[in-house]
Enzyme design. Structure first.
Site, PDB file in Angstrom:
ATOM      1  CB  ALA A 285     150.994  62.227  15.666  1.00 15.60           C
ATOM      2  CD  GLU A 289     152.341  69.242  18.212  1.00 15.61           C
ATOM      3  OE1 GLU A 289     151.283  68.626  18.387  1.00 15.61           O
ATOM      4  OE2 GLU A 289     153.335  68.751  17.628  1.00 15.61           O
ATOM      5  CG  ASP A 331     168.593 106.050  -5.254  1.00 16.30           C
ATOM      6  OD1 ASP A 331     168.463 106.509  -6.401  1.00 16.30           O
ATOM      7  OD2 ASP A 331     168.909 106.744  -4.279  1.00 16.30           O
ATOM      8  CG  ASP A 645     169.531 107.638  -0.057  1.00 18.31           C
ATOM      9  OD1 ASP A 645     168.722 107.882  -0.971  1.00 18.31           O
ATOM     10  OD2 ASP A 645     170.731 107.959  -0.108  1.00 18.31           O
ATOM     11  CG  ASP A 649     164.672 106.284  -2.889  1.00 16.31           C
ATOM     12  OD1 ASP A 649     164.575 106.191  -4.115  1.00 16.31           O
ATOM     13  OD2 ASP A 649     165.654 106.794  -2.321  1.00 16.31           O
ATOM     14  CG  ASN A 711     154.368  64.039  11.781  1.00 17.67           C
ATOM     15  OD1 ASN A 711     154.182  65.062  11.146  1.00 17.67           O
ATOM     16  ND2 ASN A 711     154.552  64.041  13.093  1.00 17.67           N
ATOM     17  CD  GLU A 714     155.280  61.186  16.111  1.00 20.08           C
ATOM     18  OE1 GLU A 714     156.202  61.833  16.626  1.00 20.08           O
ATOM     19  OE2 GLU A 714     154.253  61.715  15.641  1.00 20.08           O
ATOM     20  CB  THR A 744     162.640  62.855  21.837  1.00 22.54           C
ATOM     21  OG1 THR A 744     161.525  62.474  21.029  1.00 22.54           O
ATOM     22  CG2 THR A 744     162.535  62.158  23.178  1.00 22.54           C
ATOM     23  CG  ASP A 745     161.117  64.486  16.705  1.00 27.59           C
ATOM     24  OD1 ASP A 745     162.167  63.848  16.848  1.00 27.59           O
ATOM     25  OD2 ASP A 745     160.278  64.246  15.831  1.00 27.59           O
TER      26      ASP A 745
END
Length: 921
Positions: A285, A289, A331, A645, A649, A711, A714, A744-745
């Site tokens: 929990a 994840e 530059d 460029d 550099d 969390n 839960e 669900t989350d």
């Protein structure tokens, strides 16, 4: 090979020593000898840094700290008997790793398609004959031919040269081409030797013959590439922060699990196996994840948005790193400016004219007091335009692609004069028919002038001269004013010198124009010497030019300053030009300190660190020095983005926290060293990229707030269960906890990864390095506000169902229909309060209604999925037993659907109460 040794061996005036050192001659090598040397020295190519194998690249996406934690969690779940849980956790890891690999591979393929470095063929002399060979087969000692437009394939010594000018901006950052001759002159700055030319640069004008003395990785181009490749890649701040966050959450999760395991065994008297499953549920929990998929999705969405804004991201984490950038080392040539010399003013003794329109496009005009002029209307302007166009060897070919750059066959300086003449209405080809060129006295670095001789009429020739002001004015003893020629006085000369000095102070480069008419009967054009042709000239006036700033750069710089991002120009151009451009575009004030490369060499580390804290510009710097500037800034605690460029550099690009290369004009080495490639070479794209980077980090924090909120909700039921020693039956089962985390989350949380940037994101200072993802603000908001409300509501729903069935007179049900309905309502209450929370988390300060309640469709797709999944779990017989759910009553559904509304409005009131005053400002 260092510069001193190069000069000793190859730069001296005695060409025979060069042939001796290279065991060659003016007729080049034999094919047999060239083959031997190719075997000895290897191909004339720049080796790319060793790339990781595809397998290493693939597997690195599966072994981050968070990924390892998920592998372990999945394995523990499988060993504890919850196979479905373990598979679900592992699938999150697998899908995220595959997605990251695919995204980075796509970026690499796009970057590889941009790479185009050395020329394909070079015209060499072998066996005494001219022949074309692949430039990769060029070897030291080869003699080869060059003309305008050719890329130079190797570091070489000139044997002969005619009006040769070389664009060395890829090496030096200097926008003005270098004149090259066979006579040695050390010049000013790096790579400025007059008779040496370098790999990766381009012939702008003239022709020449040269002998190669270094090829491939032995060239200066290769040496800098090697310096770049040896520099290890800096780990991104996001990677470090995610590792830190993972460790923090791991400690919290494991500690919570251990506490629950002990409490379940000693207070509730659970058997170890059952207590372990409860503890495992708590651990899982508190492990987010969805963090890795959300981070990856946020970065990938940022990549796609940036691609639409012409910024190609090679590594996903680079997006976020840009968001926390505090300093951009930029530059000048081609990055802040257009890398196109452009005429700005024409000065004659009577008038100053303004030339409108930028670059090599005939889209402007010549004005006097805002009135458009044609060159015929003013005799002095007429003559100056005529000299500019006829005394000119450059051709400007329009682009075949709509909106593309014209092709310049010659030098940028002469190209600007051609375009200026076109803006005045001058048609060169028609006038050349009337005044055909008879002879040219080419430009050289000693006298700094170029002269052409034309047939003027049946009895006269006209001699046209252009050149550096100081070297041309001294050849003039007459002046033209309003079409009339008179003797030049000291007052005339002093005035012209003052005007030239004023233009120079503005960073403008002046070209003086002069002429004279001679009688044909007294002149033999073929025998006319330079001194004879370029004496007693008539001074006409000046043209002033510069490499103009990009039009969009002004707004880009302003936005960077609003975002508290410092921009430091680091260029190979002169101090005067660098400061002029910096002040013009608002990069710095006039008080900014300009430090040259020589001054930088003499500065101690402490002096440099102190200088970097103020307004500063670096000019005439070498590659190693740009690298040093970036390194010192990092030591000062700055997050540094470096743009560029050229190959010069590349070391700084690789050392920087974020390297940004130009895709159109950038060298292969620069692109290979960079994290991001701008496909339109536009500095303004960097600002858009920074905004996306800041949005990504903000979205990760929003996700973290959202996930920690669930969390808390839960964990709260399990805490009640433990503190009551089991008298309150577990209001939320382990499988229901996992339903929230992995079901669900997940999709609403992923939707937060696609959230657009908040309106004020570019008006905030970059976050400090010491500021971490998990802050007190996030913890208090998740635990004490959103999480506490969700916990109270969900537990309230649990007791309300039991109240409807006789509690407190009847003990709380531990099984059966009432218990299943109560736990189902807890699961539903957590899910529907999370609907409100995901909406609330979309903004930190601004009203979600101001941003647009339905502007993020991904979140609403996630919410719909979340509700449908909950519905399926409550009505499907097999799933009801697995997840301990049951059918709900109509009143239960009404209660759940109404839950988000007051929670959203309550949070809107909080935001208004705390932040509305700040937004009014």
């Amino acid at each position: 090979m260092d510069e001193k040794k190069i000069r000793e061996l190859y730069a001296g005036d005695d060409i025979t020593k060069v042939f001796t050192n290279l065991h060659s001659s003016a007729n080049g090598l034999s094919s047999e000898e060239a083959a031997k040397r190719l075997k000895k020295y290897g191909p004339n190519a720049i080796k790319k840094s060793e790339e990781k194998s595809q397998w290493k690249t693939f597997f690195k996406n599966f072994i981050s700290t968070m990924a390892i934690l998920l592998w372990i969690s999945g394995a523990i779940a499988m060993m504890s008997g919850t196979l479905e849980l373990g598979i679900a956790i592992w699938m999150v890891n697998i899908i995220n790793g595959l997605f990251s690999f695919w995204q980075e591979r796509a970026a690499k393929r796009a970057t590889d398609a941009l790479n185009n470095m050395l020329p394909t063929y070079v015209l060499v002399i072998r066996d005494g004959k001219k022949m074309q060979v692949d430039s990769k087969d060029l070897v030291p000692g080869d003699v080869f031919l060059l003309q305008a437009g050719n890329s130079i394939p190797a570091d070489s010594r000139l044997i002969s040269a005619s009006s040769m000018q070389v664009d060395q901006s890829a090496l030096t950052g200097e926008s003005v081409p270098e004149s090259k001759t066979t006579k040695y002159d050390p010049g000013e700055g790096s790579y400025a030797e007059s008779n040496l030319i370098y790999s990766g640069t381009t012939v702008g004008a003239g022709t020449g013959r040269a002998i190669a003395f270094a090829t491939g990785m032995k060239t200066e181009f290769g040496r800098i590439a090697n310096l770049t490749q040896k520099q290890g890649k800096t780990e991104s701040p996001l990677t470090r922060e995610l590792d830190r966050l993972t460790k923090q959450l791991s400690i919290i999760a494991v500690s919570t699990g251990v506490v629950f395991l002990v409490c379940a065994i000693f207070f509730v008297k659970y058997p170890f196996a059952k207590a372990f499953i409860l503890a495992l549920g708590m651990i899982v929990a508190f492990i987010p994840e969805g963090l890795l998929p959300t981070v990856t999705l946020s970065l990938a969405i940022g990549v796609r948005r940036m691609a639409k804004k012409h910024a190609l991201v090679r590594e996903l984490n680079s997006v976020e790193t840009l968001g926390e950038t505090t300093v951009i080392c930029s530059d000048k040539t081609g990055t802040l400016t257009q890398n196109q010399m452009t005429i700005h003013y024409i000065w004659t003794p009577k008038h100053e004219y303004h030339v409108t329109g930028n670059g090599y496009v005939n889209n402007g005009q010549i004005e006097l007091n805002n009135k458009q002029l044609w060159y015929e209307e003013n005799p002095d302007l007429h003559k100056l335009v005529q000299i500019s166009a006829l005394n000119n060897d450059t051709t400007v070919q329009p682009s075949k692609v709509k909106g593309g750059k014209p092709k310049i066959l010659g030098t940028p300086t002469e190209a600007s004069l051609i375009i200026m003449a076109e803006k005045a209405g001058f048609e060169k080809q028609k006038v050349l028919v009337k005044y055909p060129r008879l002879r040219e006295l080419p430009f050289d670095s000693d006298r700094k002038r170029m002269t052409t001789i034309h047939r003027w009429n049946d009895t006269q020739y006209i001699i046209l001269t252009k050149g550096a002001f100081s070297d041309t004015i001294k050849q003039c003893d007459q002046i033209q004013v309003d079409g009339k020629i008179r003797k030049m006085t000291k007052e005339d000369s002093d005035r012209a010198k003052q005007v030239n000095a004023d233009y120079a102070a503005k960073g403008l480069r002046s070209i003086a124009m002069a002429y004279k008419v001679v009688e044909r009967k007294d002149t033999d054009v073929s025998k006319l010497t330079i001194d004879q042709a370029e004496s007693h000239l008539i001074f006409v006036g000046l043209t002033t030019m510069s490499d103009p700033p990009r039009p969009e750069i002004y707004n880009a710089v302003r936005r960077c300053h609003e975002a508290k991002i410092k921009i430091i120009m680091v260029t190979g151009d002169s101090k005067l030009t660098a400061k002029s451009v910096a002040v013009q575009i608002g990069l710095t004030s006039k008080k900014a300190r300009v430090i040259s490369g020589n001054e930088l060499n003499n500065m101690s580390d402490a002096e440099l660190r102190q200088a970097l804290k103020g307004e500063v510009i670096f000019a005439r710097v070498a590659p190693e020095q740009k690298y040093k500037v970036v390194k010192t800034l990092q030591e000062n605690g700055e997050v540094v983005a470096s743009t560029g460029d050229g190959v010069n550099d590349a070391p700084a690009l690789k050392r920087a926290d974020i390297g940004i290369a130009m895709g159109m004009t950038g060298t292969d080495v620069a692109k290979d060293a960079a994290n991001i490639v701008l496909t339109d070479d536009n500095f303004a794209s960097i600002v858009a990229a920074i905004e996306e980077g800041r949005a990504v980090y903000s979205n990760i924090r929003k996700f973290l707030t959202y996930i920690l909120t669930s969390n808390v909700a839960e964990a709260f039921p399990s805490i009640l269960f433990l503190f009551s020693s089991g008298l309150i039956p577990l209001p939320l089962t382990v499988m229901q906890i996992l339903t929230v985390d992995l079901g669900t989350d997940m999709l609403p949380a992923l939707g937060l990864g696609a959230e657009a940037a908040d309106p004020d994101v570019m008006k905030q200072a970059p976050r400090k390095r010491s500021e971490h993802l998990l802050t007190k603000s996030i913890i208090s908001k998740a635990f004490l506000w959103y999480g506490l409300l969700s916990s109270i509501i969900s537990i309230g729903a649990y007791f309300f169902v039991n109240y409807q069935n006789g509690w407190p007179s009847v003990p709380l049900a531990a099984s059966g229909r009432v218990y299943m309905r109560a736990t189902t309502m807890v699961l539903g209450a957590i899910g529907f309060t999370q609907v409100a929370n995901v909406i609330n988390c979309r903004t930190n300060k601004v009203s979600v209604f101001k941003k647009g309640l339905f502007s993020n469709k991904n979140i609403w797709y996630g919410i719909i999925f979340q509700i449908l999944l909950f519905l399926v779990l409550t009505v499907t017989p097999g799933l009801q037993e697995l997840f301990n759910t049951t059918n709900l009553m109509a009143s239960d559904w009404i209660f759940l659907f109404c839950l988000p509304i007051p929670l959203v409005l309550l949070d809107e009131a909080r935001k208004w109460l705390f932040y509305h005053k700040a937004y009014k400002k």
